[in-house]
Write an enzyme that holds these catalytic residues in place. Structure first.
Site, PDB file in Angstrom:
ATOM      1  N   CYS A 175       0.813  -1.221   0.000  1.00 28.38           N
ATOM      2  CA  CYS A 175       0.000   0.000   0.000  1.00 28.38           C
ATOM      3  C   CYS A 175       0.847   1.273   0.000  1.00 28.38           C
ATOM      4  O   CYS A 175       0.311   2.364  -0.193  1.00 28.38           O
ATOM      5  CB  CYS A 175      -0.928   0.010   1.203  1.00 28.38           C
ATOM      6  N   HIS A 223      -3.621   7.518   5.744  1.00 29.04           N
ATOM      7  CA  HIS A 223      -3.756   6.204   5.097  1.00 29.04           C
ATOM      8  C   HIS A 223      -5.137   5.640   5.413  1.00 29.04           C
ATOM      9  O   HIS A 223      -5.804   5.121   4.525  1.00 29.04           O
ATOM     10  CB  HIS A 223      -2.645   5.277   5.567  1.00 29.04           C
ATOM     11  N   GLU A 279      -2.496   4.976  13.496  1.00 31.71           N
ATOM     12  CA  GLU A 279      -2.125   6.129  12.669  1.00 31.71           C
ATOM     13  C   GLU A 279      -2.567   7.429  13.339  1.00 31.71           C
ATOM     14  O   GLU A 279      -1.827   8.429  13.307  1.00 31.71           O
ATOM     15  CB  GLU A 279      -2.738   6.017  11.278  1.00 31.71           C
ATOM     16  N   LYS A 304     -10.391   7.125   1.428  1.00 32.72           N
ATOM     17  CA  LYS A 304     -10.722   5.756   1.033  1.00 32.72           C
ATOM     18  C   LYS A 304     -12.211   5.469   1.187  1.00 32.72           C
ATOM     19  O   LYS A 304     -12.726   4.526   0.588  1.00 32.72           O
ATOM     20  CB  LYS A 304      -9.895   4.754   1.833  1.00 32.72           C
ATOM     21  N   HIS A 336      -9.938   1.186  -1.183  1.00 33.18           N
ATOM     22  CA  HIS A 336      -8.482   1.059  -1.005  1.00 33.18           C
ATOM     23  C   HIS A 336      -7.875   0.631  -2.337  1.00 33.18           C
ATOM     24  O   HIS A 336      -8.029  -0.504  -2.771  1.00 33.18           O
ATOM     25  CB  HIS A 336      -8.174   0.041   0.088  1.00 33.18           C
ATOM     26  N   PHE A 389       1.727  -3.155   3.971  1.00 30.10           N
ATOM     27  CA  PHE A 389       2.078  -4.463   4.527  1.00 30.10           C
ATOM     28  C   PHE A 389       3.583  -4.665   4.323  1.00 30.10           C
ATOM     29  O   PHE A 389       4.125  -4.351   3.269  1.00 30.10           O
ATOM     30  CB  PHE A 389       1.325  -5.563   3.787  1.00 30.10           C
TER      31      PHE A 389
END
Length: 420
Positions: A170, A310, A321, A342, A347, A406
């Site tokens: 991502c 994010h 976050e 998002k 996503h 990830f």
């Protein structure tokens, strides 16, 4: 970063942006959809998802590849996500008033965030089960090699200065844009085509990410399933698409009379080195990336008016976050607003950082805050100023975009207004 701290370092601006997203087939249509605060999530159309635990996605609708840009020998190499990138590249180059598939220059490069995709399960049925290992008609699996896509974009951009394909999940396009920024700033090249493209809307990924517990299961209400920073969030919803930028050295852009859409001001990249799928509970990686970006830009946290988080809508990501943002900017920092878009794009994985940075650039251009939709019950543990449910005016000079991937990759990239 320290070696680049110089008053004479080259400045990097944005002269073109193109996009293909669930919100629209151009950057302007995408931005219009965002300003309207709409969600286009719905039942998956690309495969029969009726037997899956997750049956929804944000899909790109009514898309047609600009076939005139693809050479005959390239056709087997063009995957669906490559097609998204081709169209977005055309839009970005045309806006920048640069030729599409024009002369090759060693002062132009490509640095692109690419999704890995995967061969469709039907391909395994065609090749492996019947053991058809010598049938050249089945060659299209090569279209999923990341370098194939970047090579096609390199031809369209005339990129004699080299191509780089980046896949850090991502964080892919966030890192690609940051490295493109560095290439120009260091003097290696003058123009870089950058951004990202991806789609994980497939039986393979719907199964895998459901097993990870990362996807929302609100199949009865797709449009409200993605709920970043909401107390009752239960996972993200897949999106797809591409976003492409033309990054250019400031004096080079001025010399050819290009319109400057924004400036790339700072970049931070870190590796959490913690776990493959989890953020460090103290948010150390994102914290360090944001601090690096601020130092690189030479600005204070209070100078940032908007943060595109994010914000995946998973319990873990949003809480940590938000903690990281509050550690860098302060809890409920006055004048600094946060949202995750998002909830409107889904996503977009390797393309997420690119479209979210584009939203930062557009927010600065129009001096507005992207809305926080689907925020029904703000999580009290997320101690940041979330943007209102509808687009709102806000005077600001800088905006920051976070990406977290990830594997532990973290990027933060700062945009400045285009009046340089």
């Amino acid at each position: 970063m320290a070696a680049l701290k110089s008053s004479s370092r080259r400045r990097v601006v944005i002269t073109g942006i193109g996009a293909v997203t669930p919100l629209g087939l151009t950057m302007q249509d995408t931005w219009n959809g965002l300003v309207e605060g709409i969600s286009v999530a719905g039942p998956v159309k690309q495969f029969d998802a009726s037997g899956f635990p997750v049956t929804m996605a944000y899909e790109v609708a009514e898309f047609t590849l600009a076939k005139e840009l693809v050479l005959e020998h390239e056709v087997p190499h063009v995957s669906g996500i490559c097609a998204f990138a081709v169209n977005a590249t055309k839009e970005a180059l045309e806006q920048a008033k640069l030729p599409v598939a024009g002369p090759v220059s060693d002062r132009t490069a490509v640095c692109f965030g690419v999704g890995l995709k995967c061969p469709e399960l039907a391909w395994y049925d065609q090749v492996h089960l019947p053991r058809r290992f010598d049938d050249p008609s089945l060659i299209p699996h090569i279209q999923y090699f990341p370098d194939q896509m970047s090579a096609i974009l390199g031809r369209l951009a005339g990129a004699g200065g080299g191509i780089t394909s980046i896949h850090t999940a991502c964080a892919s396009s966030g890192q690609a844009m940051g490295e493109a920024f560095e290439q120009i700033r260091s003097g290696d090249v003058d123009v870089v085509l950058t951004g990202g493209t991806d789609s994980m809307i497939s039986p393979f990924y719907h199964t895998g990410f459901n097993l990870l517990g990362a996807l929302s299961k609100r199949n009865d209400s797709p449009k409200t399933a993605s709920r970043p920073f909401d107390r009752d969030r239960d996972g993200f919803v897949f999106g797809e698409g591409a976003c492409v930028f033309v990054f250019e050295e400031l004096e080079h852009a001025k010399a050819r009379g290009a319109k400057i859409l924004g400036e790339v001001c700072g970049y931070g990249v870190t590796e959490s080195a913690y776990r493959i799928t989890d953020l460090h509970p103290e948010g150390t990686g994102p914290i360090e990336a944001m601090q690096m970006a601020l130092e690189d830009a030479g600005i204070a946290p209070s100078d940032v008016g908007y943060i595109n988080a994010h914000g995946t809508s998973t319990q873990l990501n949003d809480r940590i976050e938000a903690l990281a943002i509050s550690r860098v900017f302060g809890e409920f920092a006055p004048g600094t607003y946060v949202s995750s878009t998002k909830s409107m794009t889904g996503h977009m994985i390797a393309a997420a950082g690119a479209i979210e940075f584009a939203f930062c650039v557009k927010a600065l251009e129009h001096q507005v805050l992207p809305p926080s939709i689907n925020l029904f019950n703000p999580d009290p543990d997320c101690r940041v100023n979330l943007t209102p449910a509808k687009v709102s005016s806000h005077s600001m000079r800088y905006a920051l975009s976070n990406s977290v991937g990830f594997g532990g990759s973290n990027t933060a990239i700062i945009a400045g207004r285009g009046d340089v």
